[in-house]
Design an enzyme around this catalytic site. Structure first.
Site, PDB file in Angstrom:
ATOM      1  N   HIS A 179       0.842  -1.201   0.000  1.00 29.03           N
ATOM      2  CA  HIS A 179       0.000   0.000   0.000  1.00 29.03           C
ATOM      3  C   HIS A 179       0.873   1.245   0.000  1.00 29.03           C
ATOM      4  O   HIS A 179       1.824   1.356   0.774  1.00 29.03           O
ATOM      5  CB  HIS A 179      -0.913  -0.005   1.234  1.00 29.03           C
ATOM      6  CG  HIS A 179      -1.807   1.187   1.331  1.00 29.03           C
ATOM      7  ND1 HIS A 179      -2.718   1.524   0.356  1.00 29.03           N
ATOM      8  CD2 HIS A 179      -1.925   2.138   2.310  1.00 29.03           C
ATOM      9  CE1 HIS A 179      -3.363   2.614   0.719  1.00 29.03           C
ATOM     10  NE2 HIS A 179      -2.900   3.021   1.892  1.00 29.03           N
ATOM     11  N   ASP A 196      -2.979   9.161   3.883  1.00 32.07           N
ATOM     12  CA  ASP A 196      -3.298   7.781   3.543  1.00 32.07           C
ATOM     13  C   ASP A 196      -4.695   7.726   2.952  1.00 32.07           C
ATOM     14  O   ASP A 196      -5.668   8.160   3.585  1.00 32.07           O
ATOM     15  CB  ASP A 196      -3.219   6.899   4.793  1.00 32.07           C
ATOM     16  CG  ASP A 196      -3.351   5.418   4.491  1.00 32.07           C
ATOM     17  OD1 ASP A 196      -3.828   5.067   3.389  1.00 32.07           O
ATOM     18  OD2 ASP A 196      -2.997   4.605   5.349  1.00 32.07           O
ATOM     19  N   CYS A 246      -4.123   3.329  -4.786  1.00 32.29           N
ATOM     20  CA  CYS A 246      -3.390   4.098  -3.771  1.00 32.29           C
ATOM     21  C   CYS A 246      -2.217   4.883  -4.362  1.00 32.29           C
ATOM     22  O   CYS A 246      -1.953   6.021  -3.962  1.00 32.29           O
ATOM     23  CB  CYS A 246      -2.900   3.184  -2.646  1.00 32.29           C
ATOM     24  SG  CYS A 246      -1.978   1.734  -3.191  1.00 32.29           S
TER      25      CYS A 246
END
Length: 287
Positions: A179, A196, A246
């Site tokens: 990630h 994030d 992401c």
């Protein structure tokens, strides 16, 4: 082909000495041959080199054809399938070079919808930002991995030619557990912010980066930067709802931070932003 390159007989270089005109087809054919030859020898390639090679082949001044040669050169760089016959080789051919990063067809495929961006695409895009925004220093995606696994000594020389504490902003791309996230460091108030796209908070990561900055300040005799650091988690940012996006979110976070603009994009914009990023990388020009 005339000359000393008898070992390259499998590469077609058309000899047109004595012909009155030089057609576009002949220029293209010879340019493909030059690309093949340089690739086989694992030699670098640039427009100036190709232009000079063509002038040697045709034994004529090609300045009036420079614009056309430049267009063909860019097309051949971006589309290796035009001059390569081996599909596996095509995938590994460099399409564009940005800073220290060479992006291949395989790399660019990670910009297709729902695919995870790889390190090369991330680094290439962040390098584009760093080239334009000189008051921002952006670390390689490999930096935090080295810091986390090997400690400060393994990375202390990564910025030996840069005074990071004179920058407006430091950006750290982070890749942990498959990630991508981003840490932004605002030097004016010694604040590290974690961004994030799934609203996680990597406290250990921030602590490691604070320790790195303190050690760097000591190493570079920047006494005023040794203490007073603070960390926070940025919450009011665009969030992802689809797995695999992401990396795109991190690149867009970085772009808006460099531009100092509000982050007005969402998950529904990601397919369009992927296409835009591909165009920006191919043209080496931010939009």
């Amino acid at each position: 082909m005339n000359g000393d390159d008898d070992d390259d007989d499998d590469v077609m270089i058309v000899d047109v000495i004595g012909e009155k005109g030089i057609s576009k087809e002949k220029i293209i054919c010879n340019m493909k041959g030059i690309f093949q030859k340089k690739f086989q020898k694992k030699e670098g390639l640039n427009l100036k080199m190709v232009f000079e090679e063509l002038q040697k082949i045709f034994k004529k001044d090609l300045k009036e054809r420079y614009s056309f040669i430049q267009t063909v050169y860019n097309d051949l760089k971006q589309r290796p399938g035009l001059w390569m016959t081996d599909p596996n080789t095509q995938k590994k051919a460099t399409i564009v070079t940005i800073g220290n990063y060479e992006l291949t067809a395989d790399d660019m495929k990670t910009l297709q919808e729902n695919k995870w961006l790889n390190d090369n695409v991330m680094n290439g895009y962040l390098a584009l930002l760093a080239i334009k925004y000189k008051d921002v220093f952006i670390y390689s995606t490999y930096f935090y991995t080295h810091l986390r696994k090997k400690g400060f000594q393994a990375v202390k020389k990564w910025t030996k030619k840069v005074d990071i504490f004179k920058k407006r902003l430091l950006l750290f791309p982070i890749h942990v557990n498959n990630h991508w996230t981003l840490v932004s460091c605002r030097l004016s108030d010694k604040t590290l912010m974690h961004l994030d796209s799934i609203s996680g908070f990597k406290k250990t990561c921030l602590q490691q980066l604070v320790s790195y900055l303190k050690n760097t300040a000591c190493h570079k005799s920047q006494d005023d930067m040794v203490s007073g650091w603070q960390v926070c988690h940025m919450k009011s940012i665009p969030m992802q709802t689809i797995p695999g996006d992401c990396g795109v979110f991190v690149c867009q976070y970085a772009k808006h931070l460099c531009q100092n603009t509000s982050m007005e994009f969402s998950q529904k914009d990601i397919p369009k932003l992927r296409l835009q990023m591909r165009q920006e990388l191919t043209n080496k020009q931010l939009m």
